[in-house]
Design an enzyme around this catalytic site. Structure first.
Site, short mmCIF file in Angstrom:
data_model
loop_
_atom_site.label_atom_id
_atom_site.label_comp_id
_atom_site.label_asym_id
_atom_site.label_seq_id
_atom_site.Cartn_x
_atom_site.Cartn_y
_atom_site.Cartn_z
N SER A 142 0.88 -1.15 -0.10
CA SER A 142 -0.06 -0.03 -0.13
C SER A 142 0.79 1.38 0.02
CB SER A 142 -0.99 -0.01 1.29
OG SER A 142 -0.18 0.14 2.33
N HIS A 170 -5.50 -4.48 -0.96
CA HIS A 170 -5.31 -3.45 -1.98
C HIS A 170 -5.29 -4.17 -3.44
CE1 HIS A 170 -4.70 -0.40 1.01
NE2 HIS A 170 -3.94 -1.29 1.31
N LYS A 201 -12.28 -1.88 1.95
CA LYS A 201 -11.72 -0.89 1.09
C LYS A 201 -12.73 -1.05 -0.31
CE LYS A 201 -7.22 -1.86 3.29
NZ LYS A 201 -7.12 -0.56 4.07
N1 PLP Z 1 -3.84 -5.59 5.11
C1 PLP Z 1 -3.67 -4.36 4.61
C2 PLP Z 1 -2.59 -4.56 3.46
C3 PLP Z 1 -4.10 -3.05 4.83
O1 PLP Z 1 -3.90 -2.25 4.14
C4 PLP Z 1 -5.01 -3.09 5.80
C5 PLP Z 1 -5.71 -1.93 6.17
O2 PLP Z 1 -5.22 -0.76 6.20
C6 PLP Z 1 -5.27 -4.18 6.51
C7 PLP Z 1 -4.75 -5.42 6.33
C8 PLP Z 1 -6.56 -4.28 7.62
O3 PLP Z 1 -7.57 -4.32 7.14
P1 PLP Z 1 -9.03 -3.98 7.69
O4 PLP Z 1 -9.20 -2.21 7.88
O5 PLP Z 1 -10.15 -4.78 7.16
O6 PLP Z 1 -8.73 -4.12 9.25
#
Ligand code: PLP
Length: 355
Positions: A142, A170, A201
């Site tokens: 990200s 993502h 997302k």
């Molecule tokens: N994994 C990644 C790569 C993320 O970017 C995020 C969120 O920022 C998460 C996991 C966590 O996701 P959630 O918001 O559903 O807890």
């Protein structure tokens, strides 16, 4: 003309899609505000089972299990799956929730250099002494908008008898010809064993996460995964949103294609204007600036011109690699994209980021 948001993970614009909102309202009215329970007591309704089935179908996997977030899915998987006799090999730039999930498990831990296949191979050789090996990586990272070399990772995993886990937060909904994710984009859907992803997302943007993969693994998680066992069931409205979002994406990939075209427009216009955009083709478009203060003052000036973006600097990204992370959405119009590029050009010239 108002302020345009260029820093949300709302890649497909589904959080404001009228059908997604209607589905949430219907689920709220029919199934209530919440279950006041974890799943295994009285927190499972037909919509939870249906959504799990739909997620598995979307990813072409055997089964799926819902969590309150992907953070929870990542916190719950490694401890449930791996023992002190096993090994986990993790990309050094993996998301914080993967790092925390790995911290919770008792497996032997190996960290390989970011997307460095030589280093991964060396670590896999070292890890041959363990009973089971799991390679864990973000599908798309990200901060940089770069995509894990899954073909090479899967080849190495095959060579050294390892399983592959990807975090698709993502990627789900928009990468690959049908938006299935990084594994579809890189042609390795049959080689990646476990996918964790978010409903928060591209898939409606509310909340929720999941693991999808082989049925015995999902059965094991239902028995052993602590965030699943000890945290409340997903609220019906959230389930309704995600379920409708998946219906829309399984009907057509027009929304994802429209987002991809806008991403292309932004990346090529910004590059032509003289900016360096990290990554390739991904709607995460980090505008690389280097200096932390420059990123911060430029972001402030962008807001004055009606463009909402945020500067990222150390410790979120390495020292000297400050940037403004722009995220493109299907709801942006071509005019929005052009307005953003024009604002960047003006502000970049003002602060010396452009000649
Ligand atoms: N994994 C990644 C790569 C993320 O970017 C995020 C969120 O920022 C998460 C996991 C966590 O996701 P959630 O918001 O559903 O807890």
């Amino acid at each position: 003309a108002g302020i345009i948001n260029f820093c949300a993970n709302n890649y497909l614009g589904l959080s404001s899609h009228p059908e997604v909102i209607r589905a949430a309202v219907e689920a709220l009215e029919k199934f209530g505000a919440g279950l006041s329970s974890v799943r295994f007591i009285c927190g499972t309704q037909s919509i939870h089972k249906d959504l799990e089935e739909k997620i598995a179908r979307f990813h072409q996997r055997e089964d799926a299990i819902l969590y309150a977030s992907c953070f929870d899915a990542n916190a719950g998987i490694f401890e449930a799956l791996l023992t002190p006799e096993d090994a986990v090999l993790s990309d050094e730039l993996n998301h914080a929730s993967i790092i925390d999930g790995i911290r919770l498990c008792k497996a032997n831990k190996y960290r390989y250099k970011h997307m460095d296949m030589q280093d991964l191979e060396a670590k896999l050789k070292e890890a041959q002494k363990h009973r089971l090996r799991l390679v864990a990586t973000d599908g798309a990272f990200s901060m940089d908008g770069d995509i894990a070399p899954l073909r090479e990772i899967c080849q190495l995993a095959q060579k050294y008898d390892a399983l592959v886990f990807i975090d698709e937060c993502h990627a789900t909904g928009f990468l690959g010809p049908n938006g299935r994710g990084t594994d579809e984009l890189l042609g390795v859907m049959d080689k990646v064993t476990i996918i964790n992803s978010t409903l928060g997302k591209a898939l409606g943007g509310a909340a929720g996460g999941y693991t999808t993969g082989p049925k015995p693994l999902i059965d094991l998680l239902r028995q052993r995964s602590r965030p699943y066992l000890f945290s409340n069931s997903l609220p019906p409205a959230v389930v309704g949103c995600a379920s409708k979002a998946l219906d829309l994406l399984m009907e057509s990939n027009a929304i994802a294609q429209s987002m991809a075209a806008k991403t292309q427009r932004f990346r090529s216009k910004m590059t032509a204007a003289g900016f360096t955009i990290s990554g390739k083709d991904h709607p995460i478009c980090p505008v690389m600036l280097g200096d932390a203060r420059l990123a911060s003052v430029m972001a402030e000036d962008m807001l004055k011109r009606g463009i909402y973006v945020i500067g990222f600097s150390y410790p979120v990204v390495p020292k000297g690699k400050a940037r403004i992370r722009v995220q493109i959405s299907a709801v942006h119009s071509d005019e929005d994209i052009d307005r953003c590029v024009d604002a960047f050009t003006e502000v970049g010239r003002k602060h010396g980021a452009l000649p």
